[in-house]
Design a protein around this motif. Structure first.
Motif, PDB file in Angstrom:
ATOM      1  N   GLU A  63       0.725  -1.073   0.086  1.00  0.00           N
ATOM      2  CA  GLU A  63       0.032  -0.002   0.169  1.00  0.00           C
ATOM      3  C   GLU A  63       0.780   1.229  -0.050  1.00  0.00           C
ATOM      4  OE1 GLU A  63      -3.079   0.389   2.956  1.00  0.00           O
ATOM      5  OE2 GLU A  63      -3.485  -1.864   2.849  1.00  0.00           O
ATOM      6  N   PHE A  64       2.015   1.383   0.760  1.00  0.00           N
ATOM      7  CA  PHE A  64       2.941   2.434   0.760  1.00  0.00           C
ATOM      8  C   PHE A  64       3.300   2.737  -0.568  1.00  0.00           C
ATOM      9  CE2 PHE A  64       6.756   4.520   1.728  1.00  0.00           C
ATOM     10  CZ  PHE A  64       6.545   5.505   2.888  1.00  0.00           C
ATOM     11  N   HIS A  65       4.106   1.664  -1.268  1.00  0.00           N
ATOM     12  CA  HIS A  65       4.399   1.628  -2.503  1.00  0.00           C
ATOM     13  C   HIS A  65       3.602   2.311  -3.325  1.00  0.00           C
ATOM     14  CE1 HIS A  65       7.128  -0.906  -5.525  1.00  0.00           C
ATOM     15  NE2 HIS A  65       7.119   0.307  -5.846  1.00  0.00           N
ATOM     16  N   ALA A  66       2.219   1.879  -3.450  1.00  0.00           N
ATOM     17  CA  ALA A  66       1.393   2.358  -4.270  1.00  0.00           C
ATOM     18  C   ALA A  66       1.171   3.775  -4.178  1.00  0.00           C
ATOM     19  CB  ALA A  66       0.096   1.606  -4.304  1.00  0.00           C
ATOM     20  N   GLN A  67       0.916   4.251  -2.922  1.00  0.00           N
ATOM     21  CA  GLN A  67       0.800   5.647  -2.641  1.00  0.00           C
ATOM     22  C   GLN A  67       1.930   6.605  -2.853  1.00  0.00           C
ATOM     23  OE1 GLN A  67      -1.946   7.045  -1.582  1.00  0.00           O
ATOM     24  NE2 GLN A  67      -3.219   5.143  -0.905  1.00  0.00           N
TER      25      GLN A  67
END
Length: 447
Positions: free
Chosen positions: A205-209
């Motif tokens: 999720e962090f990577h995508a944000q």
């Protein structure tokens, strides 16, 4: 004062620089001391002189050192501090095209060895959080909150909220607040939201944000290339819980409820006092004998205002309670990564800036603001290192925004600056300027 370490990173020569020789450079260090750098100007730079630094640099990374190597030497040692709730700040400084964004953000998001420092730090933190979250209640599950915004002049743009325009203001509490446009809600409520915090429960999720936010960054023309970032980008990575984020949202809601009540109290006070005086023919203001001040209405409005102010205070106190009551000391620990705008010196004789078309007045103004911000940052760091009574945080929007991160870092906090430099002799003057900047900061940190 948080300690400040200065690192230098030489990037590989670009294909376009293949014809130019590399800068002749040497480095030396004595046991227990930092490293010095000495540069010799190329024959083409007839007006330039050799330069040697003080023992200001903690470590020097060469062109073949990967982002992973830089992370392990600069960021990884600070993880224990963050996991005890402290702040650590990391800056990338250098002229455009020297590798700042590559260092902080990275360009290869699939190979862990080439992750930028921000993404590598998140990956390492999640490994610790997964262990801490075993047998943890749902509302106390530790996760990472991500805030991303860029600064252009005195305006901030929220990269995770459709580039929402935000304003930098100093509040009555002496703290700097970065908040968006005013929203008018039902019942006269007025809400001004801070920079959005995106909760990320997993590294994916962090990577995508992070990728989504990077796509929103603004670029413009620089003296080096046409896709240079002309803004300072700030990436805040904080250890949070859903309960902490909800508590902070509640503070914003209580503040929005206070606004109409406070405005009404002010309006009633002004209205009553205006009725209680009259103007004489000679222009003087005297008490109105035909009107009795309605002190009861004023007192009732002030009491209502005090009630709502108390609600705001209780909401703020609850935020502190959430942090204090958490079983993990890491809650609130934060890493701040700043990809500084390129340090351009447009009129240096013999520098690369003379090789491009003269900048437009708007671009020159933009460059002056960037250099003002960078000078202010240097002066703030030096003043803090020297423990001066007055720290010039108000000198620029950049230092105003970073004030909280420096102050809340505490005496045990850590700040690191990575100087990104080009080996090309064509960039000799720009590289010298970068190293001189870092030399001043590095020497301030060892005093």
């Amino acid at each position: 004062m948080p300690s400040i370490k200065v690192f230098t990173r030489w990037r590989p020569p670009l294909p376009s620089e293949a014809a130019a020789p590399e800068i002749a450079r040497t480095q030396a260090s004595n046991p227990g001391q930092n490293t010095t750098i000495a540069l010799t100007p190329p024959p083409s730079q007839k007006l330039s002189r050799p330069w040697k630094s003080d023992s200001a640099f903690t470590e020097i990374f060469n062109a073949d050192d990967s982002n992973r190597t830089v992370f392990e030497h600069v960021v990884a040692p600070t993880l224990p501090r963050v996991l005890t709730g402290q702040n650590c700040n990391f800056f990338a400084y250098g002229h455009s095209g020297s590798g700042k964004s590559h260092t902080i953000i990275g360009y290869d998001f699939e190979r862990p060895d080439e992750f930028g420092l921000c993404l590598s730090a998140a990956k390492a933190l999640y490994e610790h959080l997964y262990q801490l979250n075993e047998n943890t209640k749902e509302n106390e599950t530790l996760l990472l909150g991500l805030r991303m915004y860029e600064l252009r002049k005195n305006i901030a743009f929220d990269l995770l909220n459709n580039r929402c325009k935000c304003h930098i203001r100093e509040g009555a509490d002496g703290k700097t607040h970065v908040r968006g446009e005013t929203e008018t809600l039902a019942d006269g409520k007025v809400r001004v939201r801070p920079i959005v915090t995106k909760p990320c429960f997993t590294f994916e999720e962090f990577h995508a944000q992070l990728l989504a936010g990077i796509q929103s960054r603004a670029t413009g023309t620089s003296t080096i290339h046409d896709q240079s970032s002309r803004t300072h980008a700030v990436f805040e990575v904080e250890i949070v819980t859903r309960e902490l984020l909800d508590a902070r949202d509640a503070v914003v809601e209580r503040q929005s409820e206070l606004v109409p009540v406070g405005k009404r109290a002010t309006d009633i006070y002004i209205e009553e006092n205006m009725k209680a005086i009259i103007q004489t023919p000679d222009g003087k203001y005297v008490p109105n004998p035909d009107y009795q001040l309605n002190q009861t209405a004023i007192d009732e409005a002030e009491a209502k205002k005090a009630e709502y102010e108390s609600r705001v205070q209780k909401a703020e106190e609850y935020v502190s309670e959430v942090i204090k009551s958490c079983h993990h000391a890491c809650l609130g620990g934060k890493m701040v990564f700043v990809d500084l705008a390129g340090s351009e010196y447009c009129h240096d004789k013999g520098s690369v800036s003379t090789m491009r078309t003269k900048q437009t007045p708007q671009e020159q103004q933009e460059s002056r603001q960037i250099n003002t911000d960078l000078l202010s940052l240097k002066e703030v760091i030096r003043a803090m290192a020297r423990k001066q009574a007055r720290i010039p945080f108000r000198s620029s929007p950049l230092t105003m925004v970073l004030r909280e991160h420096f102050v809340t870092g505490g005496d045990d906090g850590v700040s690191a600056m990575i100087l990104t430099t080009s080996p090309s002799s064509e960039q000799y003057n720009a590289t010298i300027d970068t190293l001189k900047y870092g030399n001043l900061i590095g020497m301030a940190g060892v005093r």
